[in-house]
Design a protein around this motif. Structure first.
Motif, PDB file in Angstrom:
ATOM      1  N   ASN A  25     -43.152  45.436 -44.579  1.00  0.00           N
ATOM      2  CA  ASN A  25     -43.499  47.391 -43.939  1.00  0.00           C
ATOM      3  C   ASN A  25     -43.929  46.343 -42.323  1.00  0.00           C
ATOM      4  O   ASN A  25     -45.098  46.511 -42.036  1.00  0.00           O
ATOM      5  N   HIS A  26     -43.612  46.983 -41.287  1.00  0.00           N
ATOM      6  CA  HIS A  26     -43.193  46.050 -40.277  1.00  0.00           C
ATOM      7  C   HIS A  26     -44.058  47.221 -39.448  1.00  0.00           C
ATOM      8  O   HIS A  26     -44.613  46.881 -38.449  1.00  0.00           O
ATOM      9  N   SER A  27     -44.626  48.700 -39.471  1.00  0.00           N
ATOM     10  CA  SER A  27     -45.173  49.466 -38.692  1.00  0.00           C
ATOM     11  C   SER A  27     -47.101  48.861 -39.138  1.00  0.00           C
ATOM     12  O   SER A  27     -47.099  48.143 -40.169  1.00  0.00           O
ATOM     13  N   LYS A  28     -47.010  49.064 -37.601  1.00  0.00           N
ATOM     14  CA  LYS A  28     -48.664  49.285 -38.137  1.00  0.00           C
ATOM     15  C   LYS A  28     -49.824  50.185 -38.045  1.00  0.00           C
ATOM     16  O   LYS A  28     -50.720  50.313 -38.140  1.00  0.00           O
ATOM     17  N   GLU A  29     -48.820  51.538 -38.902  1.00  0.00           N
ATOM     18  CA  GLU A  29     -49.240  52.450 -38.867  1.00  0.00           C
ATOM     19  C   GLU A  29     -48.466  53.827 -40.188  1.00  0.00           C
ATOM     20  O   GLU A  29     -49.273  54.392 -40.655  1.00  0.00           O
ATOM     21  N   LYS A  30     -47.329  53.635 -40.437  1.00  0.00           N
ATOM     22  CA  LYS A  30     -46.873  54.417 -41.757  1.00  0.00           C
ATOM     23  C   LYS A  30     -46.927  53.344 -42.354  1.00  0.00           C
ATOM     24  O   LYS A  30     -46.346  52.539 -42.655  1.00  0.00           O
ATOM     25  N   LEU A  31     -46.882  54.233 -43.603  1.00  0.00           N
ATOM     26  CA  LEU A  31     -46.417  53.995 -45.309  1.00  0.00           C
ATOM     27  C   LEU A  31     -44.676  53.518 -45.400  1.00  0.00           C
ATOM     28  O   LEU A  31     -44.021  54.142 -44.993  1.00  0.00           O
ATOM     29  N   LEU A  32     -44.389  52.713 -45.912  1.00  0.00           N
ATOM     30  CA  LEU A  32     -43.119  52.133 -46.251  1.00  0.00           C
ATOM     31  C   LEU A  32     -42.972  52.972 -47.852  1.00  0.00           C
ATOM     32  O   LEU A  32     -43.624  52.375 -48.620  1.00  0.00           O
ATOM     33  N   ARG A  33     -42.229  53.259 -48.522  1.00  0.00           N
ATOM     34  CA  ARG A  33     -41.405  54.099 -49.892  1.00  0.00           C
ATOM     35  C   ARG A  33     -40.219  53.566 -49.989  1.00  0.00           C
ATOM     36  O   ARG A  33     -39.381  53.972 -48.997  1.00  0.00           O
ATOM     37  N   LEU A  34     -39.737  52.977 -50.913  1.00  0.00           N
ATOM     38  CA  LEU A  34     -38.928  52.366 -50.908  1.00  0.00           C
ATOM     39  C   LEU A  34     -38.687  52.290 -52.848  1.00  0.00           C
ATOM     40  O   LEU A  34     -39.506  52.150 -53.446  1.00  0.00           O
ATOM     41  N   LEU A  35     -36.808  52.507 -53.293  1.00  0.00           N
ATOM     42  CA  LEU A  35     -36.515  52.186 -54.563  1.00  0.00           C
ATOM     43  C   LEU A  35     -35.807  50.933 -54.512  1.00  0.00           C
ATOM     44  O   LEU A  35     -35.024  50.286 -53.385  1.00  0.00           O
ATOM     45  N   GLN A  36     -36.212  50.050 -55.368  1.00  0.00           N
ATOM     46  CA  GLN A  36     -35.497  49.166 -55.455  1.00  0.00           C
ATOM     47  C   GLN A  36     -34.666  49.083 -56.476  1.00  0.00           C
ATOM     48  O   GLN A  36     -35.688  48.711 -57.922  1.00  0.00           O
ATOM     49  N   MET A  37     -33.644  48.281 -57.306  1.00  0.00           N
ATOM     50  CA  MET A  37     -33.151  48.284 -58.742  1.00  0.00           C
ATOM     51  C   MET A  37     -32.241  46.802 -58.366  1.00  0.00           C
ATOM     52  O   MET A  37     -31.186  46.747 -57.850  1.00  0.00           O
ATOM     53  N   CYS A  38     -32.712  46.136 -59.914  1.00  0.00           N
ATOM     54  CA  CYS A  38     -31.763  44.994 -59.941  1.00  0.00           C
ATOM     55  C   CYS A  38     -30.738  45.398 -61.215  1.00  0.00           C
ATOM     56  O   CYS A  38     -30.848  45.800 -62.031  1.00  0.00           O
ATOM     57  N   ILE A  39     -29.240  44.432 -60.824  1.00  0.00           N
ATOM     58  CA  ILE A  39     -28.310  45.205 -62.069  1.00  0.00           C
ATOM     59  C   ILE A  39     -28.163  43.324 -62.077  1.00  0.00           C
ATOM     60  O   ILE A  39     -27.407  43.413 -61.331  1.00  0.00           O
ATOM     61  N   PHE A  40     -27.771  43.393 -63.506  1.00  0.00           N
ATOM     62  CA  PHE A  40     -27.299  42.129 -63.931  1.00  0.00           C
ATOM     63  C   PHE A  40     -25.225  42.327 -63.385  1.00  0.00           C
ATOM     64  O   PHE A  40     -24.792  42.838 -63.686  1.00  0.00           O
ATOM     65  N   ALA A  41     -25.904  41.283 -61.995  1.00  0.00           N
ATOM     66  CA  ALA A  41     -23.993  40.130 -61.668  1.00  0.00           C
ATOM     67  C   ALA A  41     -22.964  39.956 -63.415  1.00  0.00           C
ATOM     68  O   ALA A  41     -23.459  39.871 -63.981  1.00  0.00           O
ATOM     69  N   ASN A  42     -22.022  40.464 -62.734  1.00  0.00           N
ATOM     70  CA  ASN A  42     -20.862  40.197 -64.075  1.00  0.00           C
ATOM     71  C   ASN A  42     -20.408  39.344 -64.070  1.00  0.00           C
ATOM     72  O   ASN A  42     -19.461  38.408 -64.704  1.00  0.00           O
ATOM     73  N   LYS A  43     -20.605  38.267 -63.316  1.00  0.00           N
ATOM     74  CA  LYS A  43     -20.909  36.954 -62.958  1.00  0.00           C
ATOM     75  C   LYS A  43     -21.874  35.507 -62.670  1.00  0.00           C
ATOM     76  O   LYS A  43     -22.988  36.395 -61.677  1.00  0.00           O
ATOM     77  N   ARG A  44     -21.748  34.362 -63.181  1.00  0.00           N
ATOM     78  CA  ARG A  44     -22.866  33.677 -62.844  1.00  0.00           C
ATOM     79  C   ARG A  44     -22.799  32.775 -61.158  1.00  0.00           C
ATOM     80  O   ARG A  44     -21.584  32.652 -61.525  1.00  0.00           O
ATOM     81  N   GLY A  45     -23.482  32.881 -60.798  1.00  0.00           N
ATOM     82  CA  GLY A  45     -22.989  31.841 -59.386  1.00  0.00           C
ATOM     83  C   GLY A  45     -22.607  32.457 -58.582  1.00  0.00           C
ATOM     84  O   GLY A  45     -22.003  31.055 -57.504  1.00  0.00           O
ATOM     85  N   LEU A  46     -22.705  33.244 -58.298  1.00  0.00           N
ATOM     86  CA  LEU A  46     -21.104  33.282 -57.126  1.00  0.00           C
ATOM     87  C   LEU A  46     -22.576  33.537 -55.690  1.00  0.00           C
ATOM     88  O   LEU A  46     -23.534  32.973 -55.657  1.00  0.00           O
ATOM     89  N   ASP A  47     -21.843  33.497 -55.024  1.00  0.00           N
ATOM     90  CA  ASP A  47     -22.190  33.537 -54.007  1.00  0.00           C
ATOM     91  C   ASP A  47     -22.998  34.614 -52.782  1.00  0.00           C
ATOM     92  O   ASP A  47     -22.878  35.664 -53.261  1.00  0.00           O
TER      93      ASP A  47
END
Length: 244
Positions: A105-127
Motif C-alpha cells: 500500500n504505497h499511499s501515505k494516508e489511505k487504507l487498502l482493502r483487497l480480496l486475493q484468491m488462489c486457485i489450483f492451476a490445471n497444469k504444473r510448471g507453467l511459465d
C-alpha cells in the motif's frame, strides 16, 4: 444446498499493519476442515495500513486473482512486472514454475482493502505471467460481470486463468436481482463485499458473509434493502492437475 459461513466464522488475524480474514487454512492458520473448496485454495480479505505491505514472497502452481476494493495496490515481482492496481481493477497472475512477488500500500494516508484468491492451476510448471484490467462500476451494475474465465473461453474483456473456473463481480442497487445458472458438476462460492443480499429468496447474507453452493442449478441474488457489492466464483465440483 447453500451453506452460509458468517463473517465471524472466518479466521481473523489483527496486526498493527494488517487486518485479514482467511476463509481457508493458510500460513500459520491450520484447519483440516477448511483446506479448499473445489480448486479454490485461498480466499483472503485484507485491509492494509498506509505505507506497509507484503515483502517479496514465493508462489508456485497457482492462479492468483487479486481484486482491489479500496485504495491502491502496488505490485512488483521478480519477472520485472510492476503495476498499480486501483479500485475495480483485477490482477491475474500465473505463478507456474515459481514467482516472487511483493504487494504494498504505497499511499501515505489511505487504507487498502483487497480480496486475493488462489486457485489450483490445471497444469504444473507453467511459465509465470501477470496482467491486470480495470472494470468500471457501470459494467457490473445490476449484472454479473465476468472478470475471470478459463483459458479456452473467448472473451475479449475478461482475464484468463489456467483452470476451469470463472469469477464474476456485481454492484446491485436496492431491490435489484441477478441470476446465475450452475451447470451439472459445478458449484459456487458467493462473498458479500458490502451490503446485504438474499440468495434464492430465503438465505440472507451480508458484509463479509460467504456461501458454499452445491447441488443447485441456479442462483438468484437480490440486494436486500440497500446497495450491495459481491463476488461469485463458479467452480468445478472435482478437478485434476496435469503433471505433464
Amino acid at each position: 444446498m447453500i451453506e452460509i459461513i458468517r463473517s465471524s466464522e472466518h479466521y481473523h488475524n489483527e496486526e498493527d499493519w494488517l487486518s485479514t480474514y482467511w476463509h481457508f487454512s493458510f500460513a500459520h492458520y491450520q484447519n483440516p476442515d477448511k483446506m479448499n473448496f473445489g480448486p479454490l485454495r485461498v480466499f483472503n480479505d485484507d485491509i492494509i495500513q498506509p505505507e506497509t505491505g507484503f515483502d517479496l514472497h514465493p508462489h508456485r502452481d497457482m492462479e492468483i486473482v487479486t481484486y482491489v476494493i479500496d485504495g491502491e495496490l502496488e505490485h512488483r515481482d521478480n519477472q520485472g512486472n510492476h503495476g498499480i492496481i486501483q479500485p475495480g481493477e483485477i490482477q491475474s497472475m500465473t505463478a507456474g514454475s515459481g514467482i516472487l512477488q511483493s504487494e504494498y500500500n504505497h499511499s501515505k494516508e489511505k487504507l487498502l482493502r483487497l480480496l486475493q484468491m488462489c486457485i489450483f492451476a490445471n497444469k504444473r510448471g507453467l511459465d509465470p505471467s501477470w496482467e491486470q484490467r480495470r472494470f468500471d462500476r457501470a459494467a457490473r451494475l445490476n449484472r454479473l460481470l465476468p472478470v475471470i474465465v478459463p483459458e479456452n473461453i473467448k472473451n475479449g474483456q475478461a482475464l484468463h486463468i489456467h483452470q476451469d473456473a470463472a469469477i464474476y463481480v456485481s454492484s446491485l442497487t436496492p431491490g435489484s436481482r441477478v441470476e446465475h445458472k450452475l451447470a451439472k458438476d459445478r458449484k459456487a462460492n458467493v462473498f458479500v463485499i458490502e451490503g446485504k443480499v438474499k440468495l434464492n429468496d430465503n438465505n440472507s447474507i451480508e458484509t463479509r458473509d460467504a456461501t458454499k453452493v452445491e447441488n443447485e442449478n441456479r442462483l438468484s441474488i437480490q440486494a436486500d434493502g440497500r446497495p450491495a457489492e459481491l463476488i461469485l466464483l463458479d467452480l468445478l465440483e472435482k478437478y485434476a492437475v496435469n503433471n505433464n
